[in-house]
Design a protein around this motif. Sequence first.
Motif, PDB file in Angstrom:
ATOM      1  N   THR A  45       0.807  -1.221   0.000  1.00 29.30           N
ATOM      2  CA  THR A  45       0.000   0.000   0.000  1.00 29.30           C
ATOM      3  C   THR A  45       0.840   1.272   0.000  1.00 29.30           C
ATOM      4  OG1 THR A  45      -0.123  -0.080   2.433  1.00 29.30           O
ATOM      5  CG2 THR A  45      -1.930  -1.111   1.189  1.00 29.30           C
ATOM      6  N   ASP A  60     -10.708   2.836   6.474  1.00 28.21           N
ATOM      7  CA  ASP A  60     -11.050   2.540   5.079  1.00 28.21           C
ATOM      8  C   ASP A  60     -12.510   2.097   5.016  1.00 28.21           C
ATOM      9  OD1 ASP A  60     -11.256   1.768   2.450  1.00 28.21           O
ATOM     10  OD2 ASP A  60     -10.079  -0.064   2.682  1.00 28.21           O
ATOM     11  N   ALA A  61     -13.379   2.998   4.620  1.00 20.09           N
ATOM     12  CA  ALA A  61     -14.816   2.717   4.605  1.00 20.09           C
ATOM     13  C   ALA A  61     -15.193   1.634   3.602  1.00 20.09           C
ATOM     14  CB  ALA A  61     -15.593   4.003   4.306  1.00 20.09           C
ATOM     15  N   THR A  62     -14.365   1.434   2.582  1.00 17.89           N
ATOM     16  CA  THR A  62     -14.691   0.442   1.565  1.00 17.89           C
ATOM     17  C   THR A  62     -14.474  -0.980   2.060  1.00 17.89           C
ATOM     18  OG1 THR A  62     -12.456   0.332   0.594  1.00 17.89           O
ATOM     19  CG2 THR A  62     -13.941   2.075  -0.202  1.00 17.89           C
ATOM     20  N   GLY A  63     -13.607  -1.162   3.049  1.00 19.60           N
ATOM     21  CA  GLY A  63     -13.297  -2.504   3.535  1.00 19.60           C
ATOM     22  C   GLY A  63     -12.365  -3.287   2.633  1.00 19.60           C
ATOM     23  N   VAL A  64     -11.870  -2.648   1.572  1.00 20.31           N
ATOM     24  CA  VAL A  64     -11.036  -3.357   0.593  1.00 20.31           C
ATOM     25  C   VAL A  64      -9.717  -3.820   1.214  1.00 20.31           C
ATOM     26  CG1 VAL A  64      -9.733  -3.101  -1.553  1.00 20.31           C
ATOM     27  CG2 VAL A  64     -12.068  -2.209  -1.398  1.00 20.31           C
ATOM     28  N   GLU A  65      -9.069  -2.937   1.972  1.00 17.30           N
ATOM     29  CA  GLU A  65      -7.785  -3.307   2.550  1.00 17.30           C
ATOM     30  C   GLU A  65      -7.939  -4.365   3.635  1.00 17.30           C
ATOM     31  OE1 GLU A  65      -3.919  -3.905   3.270  1.00 17.30           O
ATOM     32  OE2 GLU A  65      -4.862  -2.936   1.549  1.00 17.30           O
ATOM     33  N   GLN A  67     -10.161  -6.672   3.685  1.00 19.52           N
ATOM     34  CA  GLN A  67     -10.379  -7.939   2.988  1.00 19.52           C
ATOM     35  C   GLN A  67      -9.084  -8.498   2.431  1.00 19.52           C
ATOM     36  OE1 GLN A  67     -13.523  -9.744   2.669  1.00 19.52           O
ATOM     37  NE2 GLN A  67     -11.847 -11.189   2.346  1.00 19.52           N
TER      38      GLN A  67
END
Length: 280
Positions: A45, A60-65, A67
């Motif tokens: 990252t 990280d609101a997306t939750g991508v990291e 995951q």
Amino acid sequence: MADINISDDNFRKFREFFYRKTGIQFEESKRYFVDKRLLERIEKTGSETFRHYFTMLRFDATGVELQALVNLMTINETYFFREDYQFDCLVNSILPEIVADKIDDTPIRIWILPSSSGEEAYSIAMCLLERWPGISQWDVELISSDIDTKILAQARAALYTPRSVQHVPRAYLQKYFQPVGLNYQLGDDLRDAVEFTHVNLMDATDVMPYRNFDVIFCRNLLIYFDDLSRKQAAETFFDALLPGGFICLGHSESMSRISPLYKARQFPEAIVNQKVLEQK
């Protein structure tokens, strides 16, 4: 690899965060395993420090990291027909009892988690087709779930190494697989028999849709949880099971030490746990 030191305090902060998100508790003995994968994500990252990465991870609101990190941290090691005495119990004892008590023609529903790379769910599908006479009279839904999105993609692809299929009966191997180089590709018909889904067992929103199951296979997952997470998982399974439904755990796991919501049932092939119908 990033030249960043993860202090004891940082390790504890991360361990607590990961536990709250997944229910998985890392012991000190896993320190090297955890540090190595954390450093891999820090480097990937472009984070300059652990603090910078950890702040990004938490917000990280997306939750991508998260995951991506979960996919690295979870262990997926299995093979076809592992502890298959429970599959014998399923077709010889559990399913006959279930269908004898059924009052309608709704499908029999089986939930398998963690799915890992699919071997367990596909093993159950083969056992139903080859060993259970009731498959000609009853529809069966097989749903297999995991927190790791990468391993779910592998499960759907269903391409396996010789080691994964070493315990598959030869007749099944010839019937359901095709050689691809040194590996084995599972046929489309069997792949279509299993639905793979992404689920975080500790996330109430994730598990809410999972209801009305007759049988749950959750083998060798709870050993990674602490007592609180195990109790939460037991309650989640209780809500997911129909009255009198069954849950199969790994050979080293015991529901009696986790929750009073189940009773042990001794079948000729195995001891399994059954949802208690009424609380006294």
